[in-house]
Enzyme design. Structure first.
Site, short mmCIF file in Angstrom:
data_model
loop_
_atom_site.label_atom_id
_atom_site.label_comp_id
_atom_site.label_asym_id
_atom_site.label_seq_id
_atom_site.Cartn_x
_atom_site.Cartn_y
_atom_site.Cartn_z
N CYS A 409 1.15 -1.03 0.18
CA CYS A 409 0.35 0.24 0.22
C CYS A 409 0.72 1.43 -0.80
CB CYS A 409 -0.82 0.07 0.94
SG CYS A 409 -0.23 -0.12 2.89
N ARG A 414 -2.26 -0.64 5.73
CA ARG A 414 -3.55 -1.28 5.04
C ARG A 414 -2.77 -3.55 4.18
NH1 ARG A 414 -4.91 3.11 1.29
NH2 ARG A 414 -3.06 3.35 1.18
#
Length: 454
Positions: A409, A414
């Protein structure tokens, strides 16, 4: 004397009136509850009837239980964990989620899961309550052919197929955490950590799971790239927090993303039993379990028990990411876990990252609306989304889930959560590209792309 008697009489009459009103209100409340149950009462279906109709196109089977039960945890007296093969999930817990425009989102979920009004909808649970709540919501929205089923009957017959995620135990229900605390994990060493960024730990001080210790994510990563610390420093982090390879580590947070970040690093280091609370602190407080506000101190240990890293392939760096993109056999894929606007280069997603775009050749793997959200991988109560839906989403994007998948990410948070989910659902060859777009974009010689992919 007359005045006293009159006052006493008035007092007694007042008490009688108040008691009568209370009794009337209680009766009215019970009547309302009975009427509501009557309105949402649905026809029960037998196991034989379910088997006859389960494969028909105009029938759909819906698991209304907690997400943890669907994933694989045996709950509410069900002999086998997991869900009936072919069932979709629509948990009664979602009806109470703290979300804006909740009804609108729930209706979209029904549509996405093909739970439609023209079908016979079989709702199942193990407590008799979840199905009633979901049936009420469906009836409010025009559904008519609704049936109720007790999954305990199905689970009791070992000849009937049920599915669980291969590694469902990595993602734990709060009831399991409560049992671990009360039973002292049956004598095995365990630690509970609330993970978030910052030393002050405001959410932690407001209330946390009893016995939990705060971990600041700065303890495991550092700027400006925000990669994990060097291996020797990670070992010191473990020693300071009392973590060994044999410690059961339970992680959670008000937002679960930092917990997944720490969890992935611990698995890379070599901790054998790393768990993350499904739904985070919201699930704990929603269950109305005890909380505490005192700050618990870290308890150090002398030895981690292994040389870090024990699982070096669980996290990769820039050279390995380049090898994946150069793979002519297409047996590995660099998967972008950022918003669409970040992927196409409309925004970098971060105020400290100037460059926009993606590594040339990376494939979009979905994420959420911005750099702080993962709606594409979470249910409305922030539990993990249905694993089949995740893999189908990737297949539609051209991602071969049998490939080696390296998730990245902006800076690793994430992608760490998605890596953990991929591990839970049993994908075999998955890893985290730690540096992500932040690291890739720092060197102008690294090829990049913007716009929609060809």
């Amino acid at each position: 004397m007359r005045i006293i008697k009159s006052s006493l009489l008035f007092f007694l009459l007042s008490c009688i009136l108040v008691l009568s009103a209370c009794t009337s209100n209680e009766k009215a409340s019970k009547n309302d509850e009975t009427n509501q149950q009557s309105e949402t009462k649905v026809e029960k279906i037998s196991t034989d009837e379910l088997q006859k109709n389960i494969d028909k196109e105009d029938w759909i089977l819906v698991d209304t239980r907690a997400n943890d039960a669907f994933n694989g945890w045996p709950m509410d007296g069900v002999e086998r964990g997991g869900h009936i093969e072919g069932a979709v999930d629509f948990s009664a817990a979602w009806l109470k989620a703290d979300q804006e425009k909740l009804d609108e989102k729930l209706l979209q979920i029904l549509k996405n899961k093909e739970i439609t009004k023209d079908k016979h909808v079989v709702l199942y649970d193990a407590n008799g309550k979840d199905t009633v709540e979901v049936a009420g919501f469906l009836k409010e929205n025009g559904f008519k052919n609704i049936y109720q089923y007790d999954v305990k009957e199905w689970a009791a017959n070992s000849d009937l197929a049920m599915e669980s995620y291969p590694n469902y135990e990595m993602l734990v229900p709060v009831s399991w955490v409560k049992d671990v605390i009360e039973k002292d994990n049956e004598g095995k060493p365990f630690k509970i950590f609330e993970a978030s960024w910052g030393e002050e730990a405001k959410d932690y001080k407001k209330g946390h799971i009893p016995g939990a210790v705060h971990i600041n994510t700065d303890e495991v990563e550092e700027g400006p790239v925000w990669n994990r610390l060097k291996d020797k420093d990670l070992e010191q982090f473990a020693l300071k927090n009392g973590i060994t390879t044999d410690t059961t580590v339970i992680l959670y947070g008000s937002d679960s993303m930092p917990a997944f970040r720490v969890a992935v690093i611990l698995k890379y280091m070599g901790v054998k039993d790393v768990r993350v609370v499904n739904g985070g602190y919201t699930a704990w407080s929603g269950a109305k379990y005890d909380v505490e506000t005192k700050v618990n101190s870290k308890q150090a240990v002398d030895s981690f028990g292994a040389v870090v890293p024990v699982n070096p392939d669980y996290i990769i760096d820039l050279p390995e990411a380049k090898e994946i993109l150069a793979d002519k056999n297409k047996t590995s894929t660099l998967v972008d876990i950022r918003s669409w606007d970040e992927f196409i280069g409309k925004t970098s997603g971060y105020d400290y990252i100037d460059a926009k775009g993606r590594p040339a050749g990376a494939i979009w793997g979905h994420a959420g609306s911005d750099n702080s959200n993962l709606e594409d991988f979470r249910n409305v109560d922030n539990t993990m989304r249905n694993g089949l839906e995740i893999t189908e989403m990737w297949k539609q994007d051209g991602i071969d889930v049998d490939n080696k998948l390296a998730f990245y990410c902006g800076t690793g948070w994430r992608a760490a959560e998605v890596l953990f989910y991929a591990d839970v659902i049993g994908l075999k060859n998955v890893t985290l590209y730690d540096g992500g777009w932040n690291e890739w974009s720092m060197d102008s010689s690294n090829p990049t792309e913007t716009g929609k992919p060809n």
